[in-house]
Design an enzyme around this catalytic site. Structure first.
Site, PDB file in Angstrom:
ATOM      1  N   ARG A 182      16.592 -10.948 -33.651  1.00  0.00           N
ATOM      2  CA  ARG A 182      17.651 -10.678 -32.668  1.00  0.00           C
ATOM      3  C   ARG A 182      17.210 -11.232 -31.315  1.00  0.00           C
ATOM      4  O   ARG A 182      16.117 -10.938 -30.845  1.00  0.00           O
ATOM      5  CB  ARG A 182      17.915  -9.173 -32.539  1.00  0.00           C
ATOM      6  CG  ARG A 182      18.355  -8.500 -33.822  1.00  0.00           C
ATOM      7  CD  ARG A 182      19.763  -8.909 -34.198  1.00  0.00           C
ATOM      8  NE  ARG A 182      20.210  -8.182 -35.374  1.00  0.00           N
ATOM      9  CZ  ARG A 182      20.551  -8.771 -36.516  1.00  0.00           C
ATOM     10  NH1 ARG A 182      20.490 -10.078 -36.642  1.00  0.00           N
ATOM     11  NH2 ARG A 182      20.956  -8.043 -37.533  1.00  0.00           N
ATOM     12  N   SER A 197      29.044  -7.805 -22.893  1.00  0.00           N
ATOM     13  CA  SER A 197      29.126  -8.553 -24.147  1.00  0.00           C
ATOM     14  C   SER A 197      28.058  -8.034 -25.100  1.00  0.00           C
ATOM     15  O   SER A 197      26.913  -8.493 -25.085  1.00  0.00           O
ATOM     16  CB  SER A 197      28.943 -10.051 -23.890  1.00  0.00           C
ATOM     17  OG  SER A 197      29.159 -10.780 -25.072  1.00  0.00           O
ATOM     18  N   GLU A 230      21.997 -17.124  -0.013  1.00  0.00           N
ATOM     19  CA  GLU A 230      21.722 -18.523   0.318  1.00  0.00           C
ATOM     20  C   GLU A 230      22.307 -19.513  -0.690  1.00  0.00           C
ATOM     21  O   GLU A 230      22.796 -20.572  -0.324  1.00  0.00           O
ATOM     22  CB  GLU A 230      20.214 -18.721   0.414  1.00  0.00           C
ATOM     23  CG  GLU A 230      19.782 -20.137   0.672  1.00  0.00           C
ATOM     24  CD  GLU A 230      18.273 -20.311   0.643  1.00  0.00           C
ATOM     25  OE1 GLU A 230      17.831 -21.452   0.859  1.00  0.00           O
ATOM     26  OE2 GLU A 230      17.555 -19.333   0.388  1.00  0.00           O
ATOM     27  N   GLU A 263      24.886 -18.943  -2.757  1.00  0.00           N
ATOM     28  CA  GLU A 263      26.292 -18.654  -3.077  1.00  0.00           C
ATOM     29  C   GLU A 263      27.188 -19.415  -2.106  1.00  0.00           C
ATOM     30  O   GLU A 263      26.949 -19.409  -0.902  1.00  0.00           O
ATOM     31  CB  GLU A 263      26.599 -17.162  -2.919  1.00  0.00           C
ATOM     32  CG  GLU A 263      26.161 -16.293  -4.029  1.00  0.00           C
ATOM     33  CD  GLU A 263      26.624 -14.853  -3.826  1.00  0.00           C
ATOM     34  OE1 GLU A 263      27.152 -14.282  -4.782  1.00  0.00           O
ATOM     35  OE2 GLU A 263      26.442 -14.307  -2.725  1.00  0.00           O
TER      36      GLU A 263
END
Length: 185
Positions: free
Chosen positions: A40, A116, A142, A144
């Site tokens: 997994r 999810s 910074e 973004e």
């Protein structure tokens, strides 16, 4: 529920494949309920908070930004990761101020969910924020680059219907708003 089968998997061992600070990818070996082993991959995430920021006229405050993973711009409700030691509400308040320049007087948690479940343990807490007022210019992180967008609920719903708003947190919030409204958009 009574009568439900138990498919619980037990971790045998594992390793971190990649550590990016706020998230890390792990590869675990598990024993399934039938005794067989499986691998997994799980993205372990620190969690996030998001804000459905609404004005008195029910218009919404969204942010437009380029999402590299998708290779396109998206329209989303303000959101961000929860820093160590922070509560979801504090994160939501910080993100609203940083990304839009707005603050809100009234806050209500409207949902807590997993983004999810097939590959990540990320939890998402979404808040409804009303009583908005502009406190100053946005001050995003910074890396973004955001455009603040004020949009009517009807127009946001049309963009959702047209497949132009696809980001899950934003869809959750729009559907929550739609469910609590008697209006037909």
């Amino acid at each position: 529920m009574a009568g439900d089968l138990d498919f619980t998997e037990q971790r045998i061992d594992g390793e971190t494949v990649c550590d990016a600070g706020f998230m890390r990818m792990v590869r675990d070996r598990v024993r399934m309920h039938n005794g067989k082993e499986a691998t997994r991959y799980v993205l372990r995430h620190c969690g996030a908070a998001a804000v459905l920021a609404r004005f008195e006229d029910d218009s919404l405050l969204l942010v437009r930004q380029f999402r590299y993973a998708l290779g396109r711009h998206t329209l989303e409700i303000p959101a961000g990761k929860i820093d160590a030691g922070d509560e979801p509400l504090a994160t939501a308040q910080r993100e609203l101020r940083e990304e839009t320049g707005y603050v809100a007087d009234d806050w209500q948690q409207i949902m807590h969910c997993h983004s999810s479940t097939g590959f990540t343990d990320e939890t998402l807490t979404v808040f409804d924020a009303c009583g908005l007022r502009l406190e100053g210019p946005p001050a995003p992180d910074e890396h973004e680059h955001l455009q603040v967008v004020r949009i009517s609920l009807a127009d946001a719903w049309k963009l959702k219907q047209a497949g132009e708003i696809t980001e899950a947190r934003t869809l959750y919030a729009l559907l929550w708003l739609r469910c609590r409204s008697d209006e037909r958009l």
